[in-house]
Motif scaffolding. Sequence first.
Motif, PDB file in Angstrom:
ATOM      1  N   GLY A   1       0.820  -1.208   0.000  1.00 55.00           N
ATOM      2  CA  GLY A   1       0.000   0.000   0.000  1.00 55.00           C
ATOM      3  C   GLY A   1       0.851   1.255   0.000  1.00 55.00           C
ATOM      4  N   ALA A   2       0.172   2.368  -0.258  1.00 63.05           N
ATOM      5  CA  ALA A   2       0.867   3.655  -0.253  1.00 63.05           C
ATOM      6  C   ALA A   2       1.352   3.993   1.152  1.00 63.05           C
ATOM      7  N   SER A   3       0.637   3.500   2.154  1.00 64.53           N
ATOM      8  CA  SER A   3       1.004   3.811   3.541  1.00 64.53           C
ATOM      9  C   SER A   3       2.420   3.360   3.854  1.00 64.53           C
TER      10      SER A   3
ATOM     11  N   TYR B   1      -2.934  10.164   6.853  1.00 61.56           N
ATOM     12  CA  TYR B   1      -1.908   9.192   6.454  1.00 61.56           C
ATOM     13  C   TYR B   1      -0.482   9.683   6.699  1.00 61.56           C
TER      14      TYR B   1
ATOM     15  N   ASP C   1       2.527  12.139  -1.644  1.00 64.50           N
ATOM     16  CA  ASP C   1       1.543  11.083  -1.396  1.00 64.50           C
ATOM     17  C   ASP C   1       0.514  11.157  -2.518  1.00 64.50           C
TER      18      ASP C   1
ATOM     19  N   ALA D   1      -1.472   8.599  -3.357  1.00 64.46           N
ATOM     20  CA  ALA D   1      -2.338   7.416  -3.202  1.00 64.46           C
ATOM     21  C   ALA D   1      -3.736   7.649  -3.742  1.00 64.46           C
TER      22      ALA D   1
ATOM     23  N   CYS E   1      -1.017   4.021  -4.578  1.00 67.39           N
ATOM     24  CA  CYS E   1      -1.780   2.888  -4.059  1.00 67.39           C
ATOM     25  C   CYS E   1      -2.042   1.906  -5.200  1.00 67.39           C
TER      26      CYS E   1
ATOM     27  N   LYS F   1      -6.384   0.767  -5.117  1.00 68.49           N
ATOM     28  CA  LYS F   1      -7.504   1.687  -5.386  1.00 68.49           C
ATOM     29  C   LYS F   1      -7.764   1.710  -6.892  1.00 68.49           C
TER      30      LYS F   1
HETATM   31  C1  LIG Z   1      -5.737   5.741   0.428  1.00 72.23           C
HETATM   32  C2  LIG Z   1      -4.727   6.744   0.765  1.00 72.23           C
HETATM   33  C3  LIG Z   1      -3.558   6.363   1.416  1.00 72.23           C
HETATM   34  C4  LIG Z   1      -3.300   4.939   1.862  1.00 72.23           C
HETATM   35  O1  LIG Z   1      -3.107   4.100   0.779  1.00 72.23           O
HETATM   36  P1  LIG Z   1      -2.981   2.505   1.019  1.00 72.23           P
HETATM   37  O2  LIG Z   1      -2.486   2.000  -0.285  1.00 72.23           O
HETATM   38  O3  LIG Z   1      -4.358   2.039   1.352  1.00 72.23           O
HETATM   39  O4  LIG Z   1      -2.037   2.302   2.121  1.00 72.23           O
HETATM   40  C5  LIG Z   1      -2.620   7.322   1.688  1.00 72.23           C
HETATM   41  N1  LIG Z   1      -2.818   8.609   1.325  1.00 72.23           N
HETATM   42  C6  LIG Z   1      -3.941   9.027   0.697  1.00 72.23           C
HETATM   43  C7  LIG Z   1      -4.088  10.449   0.310  1.00 72.23           C
HETATM   44  C8  LIG Z   1      -4.935   8.103   0.395  1.00 72.23           C
HETATM   45  O5  LIG Z   1      -6.041   8.500  -0.246  1.00 72.23           O
END
Ligand SMILES: *Cc1c(COP(=O)(O)O)cnc(C)c1O
Length: 412
Positions: free
Chosen positions: A74-76, A118, A191, A193, A216, A219
């Motif tokens: 994930g982006a996290s 996040y 970020d 994501a 991400c 998504k």
């Molecule tokens: C969804 C989201 C994340 C987290 O992404 P994951 O892939 O679910 O960890 C981080 N930052 C933003 C802005 C997001 O919308």
Amino acid sequence: MVNDNTIYEDLGVKPAINAAGTKTTFSGPLIREEAADAMRAAANSSVQIDELQAQASELIRETTGAEAGLVTTGASSGLTLAAAACIAGNDPAIMQAIPNVEDEPNEILMPRVCRNPYDRMLKGAGAEIIDIGSSSQNFGMTPTNLEPWELEAEITEDTVAVSYLPRPNTHISLTMLVEVAHDNDVPVIVDAAGSLPPAENLSRFFELGADLVAFCGGKGIRGPQTTGFLAGRRELVQSAALQQLDMGEIEETWEPPAELIDKDSLSGIPRNGIGRGFKVGKEELVGFIYALKIFVEEDEEKRRAEWFARCRQIRDGLSEVPGLTVTVVDKSNDIPDDIKVRSDALPSVRITIDDSITGINTRAIVKRFREENPRILVKSTGIADNEISMTPFSISDEQAEYIVDCLLSYID
Ligand SMILES: *Cc1c(COP(=O)(O)O)cnc(C)c1O
């Protein structure tokens, strides 16, 4: 044993339709079929993970224009690894010390208006977030929320990065941020994501000069829910990779793929880094690779046309109902001048409910939806304004019809 059609019932879990788009607690959009098939096939053999990561890096390089990429959970975790890379660079001792790096340069500057739920992921690597700028533009007091001189003044020897979140309402130019940061040899983390689709954003942030961008995979790309990727400058991606891989190796046998890791640039082999806790398995890696390939090959206009058709289907199904005001919301053409990034490309349906006419309020509808079999999952935010929002992203026409029928049955 495993029945494709009843697996959740077999486990005693009600299946659900996620009408809230990418929402993680509703398990996100459905994974692409090809990606799921690829995961199944990937389970048939073992591989050397860094070799597979190097192949993913190559694909990420081709699709984004970045120098290298790493598949993350994930982006996290991409953000945590981005912070870890900016703090440690190539230094195995700092990699080992993370997250206890109070005595090392560990500050990440972040515009106040970019702070979000996040950004704590950056702190997971031991970074300290320093708020910069103001929100005075939002009060109509200034033309921007961050002046170049404000950023310049905040950069010190303890600064390891500047972090940015693209949103239509930040009123901060990424180009300016990059210019000032680079003048001071500080990398910029983005970020992204929430920025896919449109696919053009895969390369957009690199064109604007970003050094590390977290995306991400679960998504808009519709890869495995637990995937994402970090792309950007080669030496920073290398650092992230080293801190994610499980490094129980000896000098003589360790031959990392040169495209991802330049062994000669290291003073020694780092051991288990902070990213070890969010390793990516071969199945997820392969599923992600196939999903990304298809995402970039797909016709953006066709994809959008399908989403809009489904939104209109829901709107039209509810348009005659007294007490409901239904609109299709499209923010995809909002490209604020200051960030020059197209965002919010997923259309949604907004249903405003006058419960004095419908006899049922938003809370009750959200609850009734969740009790159905299959459940219908919509966000419970917006309820205060008597609104229900739906993002029919990876649902079928039949499922859209089912949602309409359920809602109609509560009102009749
Ligand atoms: C969804 C989201 C994340 C987290 O992404 P994951 O892939 O679910 O960890 C981080 N930052 C933003 C802005 C997001 O919308």
